[in-house]
Design a protein around this motif. Sequence first.
Motif, PDB file in Angstrom:
ATOM      1  N   TRP A  36       0.830  -1.204   0.000  1.00 59.69           N
ATOM      2  CA  TRP A  36       0.000   0.000   0.000  1.00 59.69           C
ATOM      3  C   TRP A  36       0.869   1.260   0.000  1.00 59.69           C
ATOM      4  O   TRP A  36       0.628   2.213  -0.746  1.00 59.69           O
ATOM      5  N   VAL A  37       1.908   1.222   0.847  1.00 65.86           N
ATOM      6  CA  VAL A  37       2.780   2.396   0.941  1.00 65.86           C
ATOM      7  C   VAL A  37       3.525   2.624  -0.369  1.00 65.86           C
ATOM      8  O   VAL A  37       3.651   3.758  -0.838  1.00 65.86           O
ATOM      9  N   VAL A  38       3.997   1.530  -0.976  1.00 71.63           N
ATOM     10  CA  VAL A  38       4.707   1.648  -2.248  1.00 71.63           C
ATOM     11  C   VAL A  38       3.785   2.251  -3.301  1.00 71.63           C
ATOM     12  O   VAL A  38       4.153   3.151  -4.052  1.00 71.63           O
ATOM     13  N   GLN A  40       1.150   4.107  -2.731  1.00 67.73           N
ATOM     14  CA  GLN A  40       0.879   5.494  -2.341  1.00 67.73           C
ATOM     15  C   GLN A  40       1.983   6.408  -2.870  1.00 67.73           C
ATOM     16  O   GLN A  40       1.714   7.475  -3.400  1.00 67.73           O
ATOM     17  N   ARG A  41       3.212   5.928  -2.725  1.00 62.89           N
ATOM     18  CA  ARG A  41       4.357   6.732  -3.149  1.00 62.89           C
ATOM     19  C   ARG A  41       4.324   6.924  -4.655  1.00 62.89           C
ATOM     20  O   ARG A  41       4.511   8.022  -5.160  1.00 62.89           O
ATOM     21  N   ARG A  42       4.092   5.839  -5.383  1.00 57.81           N
ATOM     22  CA  ARG A  42       4.097   5.929  -6.841  1.00 57.81           C
ATOM     23  C   ARG A  42       2.965   6.846  -7.314  1.00 57.81           C
ATOM     24  O   ARG A  42       3.143   7.661  -8.202  1.00 57.81           O
ATOM     25  N   GLN A  43       1.799   6.692  -6.677  1.00 58.31           N
ATOM     26  CA  GLN A  43       0.651   7.520  -7.074  1.00 58.31           C
ATOM     27  C   GLN A  43       0.902   8.983  -6.805  1.00 58.31           C
ATOM     28  O   GLN A  43       0.526   9.841  -7.602  1.00 58.31           O
ATOM     29  N   SER A  44       1.564   9.284  -5.673  1.00 57.73           N
ATOM     30  CA  SER A  44       1.792  10.690  -5.349  1.00 57.73           C
ATOM     31  C   SER A  44       2.672  11.335  -6.423  1.00 57.73           C
ATOM     32  O   SER A  44       2.413  12.452  -6.851  1.00 57.73           O
ATOM     33  N   LEU A  45       3.692  10.596  -6.873  1.00 53.64           N
ATOM     34  CA  LEU A  45       4.566  11.148  -7.909  1.00 53.64           C
ATOM     35  C   LEU A  45       3.817  11.287  -9.230  1.00 53.64           C
ATOM     36  O   LEU A  45       3.933  12.303  -9.918  1.00 53.64           O
ATOM     37  N   ARG A  47       0.664  11.684  -9.700  1.00 57.94           N
ATOM     38  CA  ARG A  47      -0.319  12.759  -9.632  1.00 57.94           C
ATOM     39  C   ARG A  47       0.362  14.130  -9.735  1.00 57.94           C
ATOM     40  O   ARG A  47      -0.118  15.030 -10.394  1.00 57.94           O
ATOM     41  N   ALA A  48       1.526  14.240  -9.062  1.00 58.03           N
ATOM     42  CA  ALA A  48       2.257  15.503  -9.139  1.00 58.03           C
ATOM     43  C   ALA A  48       2.661  15.777 -10.579  1.00 58.03           C
ATOM     44  O   ALA A  48       2.606  16.912 -11.055  1.00 58.03           O
ATOM     45  N   ARG A  49       3.043  14.711 -11.290  1.00 61.19           N
ATOM     46  CA  ARG A  49       3.463  14.879 -12.684  1.00 61.19           C
ATOM     47  C   ARG A  49       2.285  15.337 -13.537  1.00 61.19           C
ATOM     48  O   ARG A  49       2.431  16.252 -14.356  1.00 61.19           O
ATOM     49  N   GLN A  51      -0.368  16.950 -12.572  1.00 66.50           N
ATOM     50  CA  GLN A  51      -0.670  18.333 -12.221  1.00 66.50           C
ATOM     51  C   GLN A  51       0.283  19.297 -12.922  1.00 66.50           C
ATOM     52  O   GLN A  51      -0.119  20.343 -13.419  1.00 66.50           O
ATOM     53  N   ARG A  52       1.568  18.909 -12.954  1.00 62.71           N
ATOM     54  CA  ARG A  52       2.550  19.792 -13.565  1.00 62.71           C
ATOM     55  C   ARG A  52       2.286  19.901 -15.064  1.00 62.71           C
ATOM     56  O   ARG A  52       2.356  20.982 -15.651  1.00 62.71           O
ATOM     57  N   ARG A  55      -0.466  22.222 -15.719  1.00 60.44           N
ATOM     58  CA  ARG A  55      -0.037  23.615 -15.569  1.00 60.44           C
ATOM     59  C   ARG A  55       0.757  24.088 -16.780  1.00 60.44           C
ATOM     60  O   ARG A  55       0.584  25.183 -17.268  1.00 60.44           O
TER      61      ARG A  55
END
Lengths: 60, 265, 217
Positions: A36-38, A40-45, A47-49, A51-52, A55
């Motif tokens: 789950w944590v792994v 979560q980490r991959r998804q956060s990156l 999603r940030a990508r 979003q960028r 923009r």
Amino acid sequence: MNWSSFSDFLAMGGYAFFVWMSYGVTALLVVAEVAWVVRQRRQSLARARIQRNIREWSSP
Amino acid sequence: MAIHWFKYASPASFYGLAGRLAPWFAAAAAVATLVGLYIGLVLAPTDFQQGDSYRIIYIHVPAAWIGMFTYLVMAGWAAAGVVFNTRLSGMMVQALAPTGAMFTFVALWTGAFWGRPTWGAYWVWDARLTSTLILFFLYIGYIALRASIDDPRRADRAGAVLTLVGVVNIPIIYFSVKWWNTLHQGASVKPGSSSMATVMLAGMLVMAFAAWMYTIAVSLVRVRAIIVEREQHSAWVGELLDARAPDDAPGTSGGVAGSKGEKAR
Amino acid sequence: MAVLRRDLLLTLRRPAELMTTLFFFVIVVSLFPLGIGPQPELLREIAPGVLWVAALLASLLALPRLFAADHADGTLEQLALAPQPLSLSVFAKLVAHWLTTGLPLTLLAPLIALQFDLPASATGVLVVSLALGTPIFGAIGAVGAALTLGLRGGGVLTAVLVLPLYIPALIFGAGAVEATLGGLEASGHLSLLAALTVFTLAFAPWAAAAAVRISLD
């Protein structure tokens, strides 16, 4: 060494069900949490990508 | 010294620190788990009273300790957040809660499977089990509160108040449950309270160390994910994304690769 | 003081809400004999726990009244900006809340205790213990109610946050009645409960005020 054979070890002196239910569920939860944590980490990156990119495309 | 610490209180620099530290904690957790399991399941002799069912102690007691300890650490971070108003604190509380809840649940679950052969019932209203159950409720409360607040800053602050109120109540809860238990003369048998062999104690301590290291490793990786999520609009996350390969190959980050070693457990 | 007067007047102007809480208490308590059976010994044995848990749940249901309306019409924000400390205003609200919830529940309890064939000595202890315990429900509940102001699923969420923290009060309160039933001295339980009440009333308004500020931002 406390056990004479591997099946002896698995039998846990007759308490196999209780001991392995405890260890098994704990192992399962730990593996699930790590996965789950792994994720979560991959998804956060990811999603940030996204979003960028949004923009960058939206600004001239 | 203080300046040094506050430097890492900024999420951006803590992100890097957490990434560098997580693999080491994960490795320590993996090694300690293997050693602890070897001591507990292979080396340690069979208990003359409880037979081999006592071997559940090697996960039950460490899980209960770490479940309790994690809540105290959460409260420490929450207090730091209230006093210094650092954003990192709330993120750390958020990152610690799921693992703490998991260990508390493990303590309850293994307690049940230890109780059956020892007391003849999966659940008895033993003082320690009951307090652990209430601790689990406190974790659930924190997680539920966070989950229903959309604004992360408000969630941080509300979570901090709840955690601090909870930690003040823990001693009161523990005392009241103990008092209740003695009045009702519940199960007072304490498995493993008899003098414990050194090997058994060693196995338990090594497993507790493993659980501790695991909690640190997992929460560091989780806090990194939380930081990226919350700071995705900041410049440093943009630089971070630039620095990484465009296709995010799984396992490239140290923290992730290291914690995979935990699967050995 | 103005807060106390205002809250009291507002509640008394709408007595239906107050009555609903009390009826809830009566109904929940009456369900137990129906679910368990009418044997007097059994009922007497479960009475302390049942009455206490029912009073606890009734207090829980009354919690939204504490802040929700004031939050909706902006009064709470004015209180937060007012010169007097917010924790003092929260304390005044708690007193008003207790006078319209805890006190009626406490006074109603001996009547309900008749249904459970509780002896007079135990009924007296029940009244004292509820008088000491219901302020705790209000005070801790205020923290939960303030934290969940304006959130979806507020009521159930408040219950999940607050119920575990009610446990010590429940243990000492129900334990006091039970001790009397068993022919023991209840003073130990009652003094612990009183200590808990003082402790809670000293710190909870402060925490609730902090929670109100967080929810208002």
